[in-house]
Design a protein around this motif. Structure first.
Motif, PDB file in Angstrom:
ATOM      1  N   GLU A 163       0.668  -1.526  -0.313  1.00  0.00           N
ATOM      2  CA  GLU A 163      -0.178   0.192  -0.068  1.00  0.00           C
ATOM      3  C   GLU A 163       0.126   1.353   0.145  1.00  0.00           C
ATOM      4  O   GLU A 163       0.927   2.101  -0.918  1.00  0.00           O
ATOM      5  N   PHE A 164       2.110   1.372   1.296  1.00  0.00           N
ATOM      6  CA  PHE A 164       2.394   2.524   0.737  1.00  0.00           C
ATOM      7  C   PHE A 164       3.596   2.869  -0.832  1.00  0.00           C
ATOM      8  O   PHE A 164       3.900   3.801  -0.692  1.00  0.00           O
ATOM      9  N   ARG A 165       3.819   1.583  -1.058  1.00  0.00           N
ATOM     10  CA  ARG A 165       4.905   1.410  -2.360  1.00  0.00           C
ATOM     11  C   ARG A 165       3.983   1.510  -3.514  1.00  0.00           C
ATOM     12  O   ARG A 165       4.598   2.523  -4.060  1.00  0.00           O
ATOM     13  N   ILE A 166       2.166   1.819  -3.288  1.00  0.00           N
ATOM     14  CA  ILE A 166       1.915   2.567  -4.364  1.00  0.00           C
ATOM     15  C   ILE A 166       1.620   3.614  -4.037  1.00  0.00           C
ATOM     16  O   ILE A 166       1.620   5.240  -5.420  1.00  0.00           O
ATOM     17  N   LYS A 167       1.223   3.662  -2.636  1.00  0.00           N
ATOM     18  CA  LYS A 167       0.236   5.681  -2.277  1.00  0.00           C
ATOM     19  C   LYS A 167       1.565   6.153  -2.519  1.00  0.00           C
ATOM     20  O   LYS A 167       0.931   8.155  -2.833  1.00  0.00           O
ATOM     21  N   ARG A 192       1.639   8.323  -5.519  1.00  0.00           N
ATOM     22  CA  ARG A 192       0.952   9.536  -5.937  1.00  0.00           C
ATOM     23  C   ARG A 192       0.966  10.054  -5.242  1.00  0.00           C
ATOM     24  O   ARG A 192      -0.058  11.074  -5.351  1.00  0.00           O
ATOM     25  N   GLY A 193       1.838  10.171  -4.032  1.00  0.00           N
ATOM     26  CA  GLY A 193       1.395  11.758  -2.787  1.00  0.00           C
ATOM     27  C   GLY A 193       0.004  11.634  -2.223  1.00  0.00           C
ATOM     28  O   GLY A 193      -0.321  12.490  -1.810  1.00  0.00           O
ATOM     29  N   GLN A 194      -0.859  10.394  -2.477  1.00  0.00           N
ATOM     30  CA  GLN A 194      -1.028   9.972  -1.941  1.00  0.00           C
ATOM     31  C   GLN A 194      -1.333   9.776  -0.304  1.00  0.00           C
ATOM     32  O   GLN A 194      -2.415   9.727   0.511  1.00  0.00           O
ATOM     33  N   LEU A 195      -0.397   9.124   0.220  1.00  0.00           N
ATOM     34  CA  LEU A 195       0.068   9.620   1.645  1.00  0.00           C
ATOM     35  C   LEU A 195       0.901  10.811   2.169  1.00  0.00           C
ATOM     36  O   LEU A 195       1.195  10.548   3.267  1.00  0.00           O
ATOM     37  N   GLY A 196       0.411  12.054   1.695  1.00  0.00           N
ATOM     38  CA  GLY A 196       0.988  13.094   1.856  1.00  0.00           C
ATOM     39  C   GLY A 196       2.914  13.119   1.792  1.00  0.00           C
ATOM     40  O   GLY A 196       3.531  12.636   0.841  1.00  0.00           O
ATOM     41  N   SER A 197       3.315  14.568   1.587  1.00  0.00           N
ATOM     42  CA  SER A 197       4.909  14.665   1.568  1.00  0.00           C
ATOM     43  C   SER A 197       5.211  14.903   3.237  1.00  0.00           C
ATOM     44  O   SER A 197       4.938  15.498   4.031  1.00  0.00           O
ATOM     45  N   LEU A 198       6.432  14.992   3.030  1.00  0.00           N
ATOM     46  CA  LEU A 198       8.190  15.064   4.018  1.00  0.00           C
ATOM     47  C   LEU A 198       7.558  15.973   3.967  1.00  0.00           C
ATOM     48  O   LEU A 198       8.518  17.498   3.313  1.00  0.00           O
ATOM     49  N   PRO A 199       8.562  16.937   5.123  1.00  0.00           N
ATOM     50  CA  PRO A 199       8.222  18.319   5.626  1.00  0.00           C
ATOM     51  C   PRO A 199       9.407  19.099   4.410  1.00  0.00           C
ATOM     52  O   PRO A 199       9.612  19.800   4.030  1.00  0.00           O
ATOM     53  N   ALA A 200      10.817  17.991   3.909  1.00  0.00           N
ATOM     54  CA  ALA A 200      12.101  18.279   3.270  1.00  0.00           C
ATOM     55  C   ALA A 200      10.961  19.102   2.307  1.00  0.00           C
ATOM     56  O   ALA A 200      11.913  19.734   1.479  1.00  0.00           O
ATOM     57  N   ASP A 201      10.354  18.054   1.982  1.00  0.00           N
ATOM     58  CA  ASP A 201      10.060  18.001   0.562  1.00  0.00           C
ATOM     59  C   ASP A 201       9.454  19.184   0.134  1.00  0.00           C
ATOM     60  O   ASP A 201       9.402  20.315  -0.712  1.00  0.00           O
TER      61      ASP A 201
END
Length: 109
Positions: free
Chosen positions: A60-64, A67-76
């Motif tokens: 699930e993590f590898r797919i989402k 795609r940006g469905q799990l959010g992004s890191l603060p550094a990003d």
């Protein structure tokens, strides 16, 4: 001719204590071995269930994630802001350069 075997409630059986102790030990070892095998199967089953759950979450993590469905890191997010600022700065520099090149042509003319 053999005598028929007569078994009744009052029949007595004689066994040496060594044989009785051996039978008790054999039954105890068999019971202990059985429960150890059952416990090993339970441990293996539990590990398998945990690994399946981890595998599903990883999939699930590898797919989402891409795609940006799990959010992004603060550094990003910080990098995106810096890149956007750099684009604005480069645009301003390009505008100044263009105006300066036309001024040079006008001065020489």
């Amino acid at each position: 001719m053999t005598k028929p075997l007569k078994i009744s409630e009052e029949a007595a059986v004689q066994m040496p204590m060594k044989t009785v102790a051996s039978l008790i030990i054999i039954v105890a070892l068999g019971t202990m071995g059985y429960f150890q095998m059952i416990e090993r199967l339970n441990v293996a089953d539990t590990r398998l269930q945990i690994m399946e759950k981890d595998l599903n979450e990883n999939t699930e993590f590898r797919i989402k994630w891409p795609r940006g469905q799990l959010g992004s890191l603060p550094a990003d997010s910080e990098q995106f802001m810096m890149i956007e600022d750099l684009y604005k700065t480069v645009e301003k520099i390009e505008e100044k350069q263009e105006t300066n090149t036309t001024n040079k042509v006008n001065i020489e003319f």
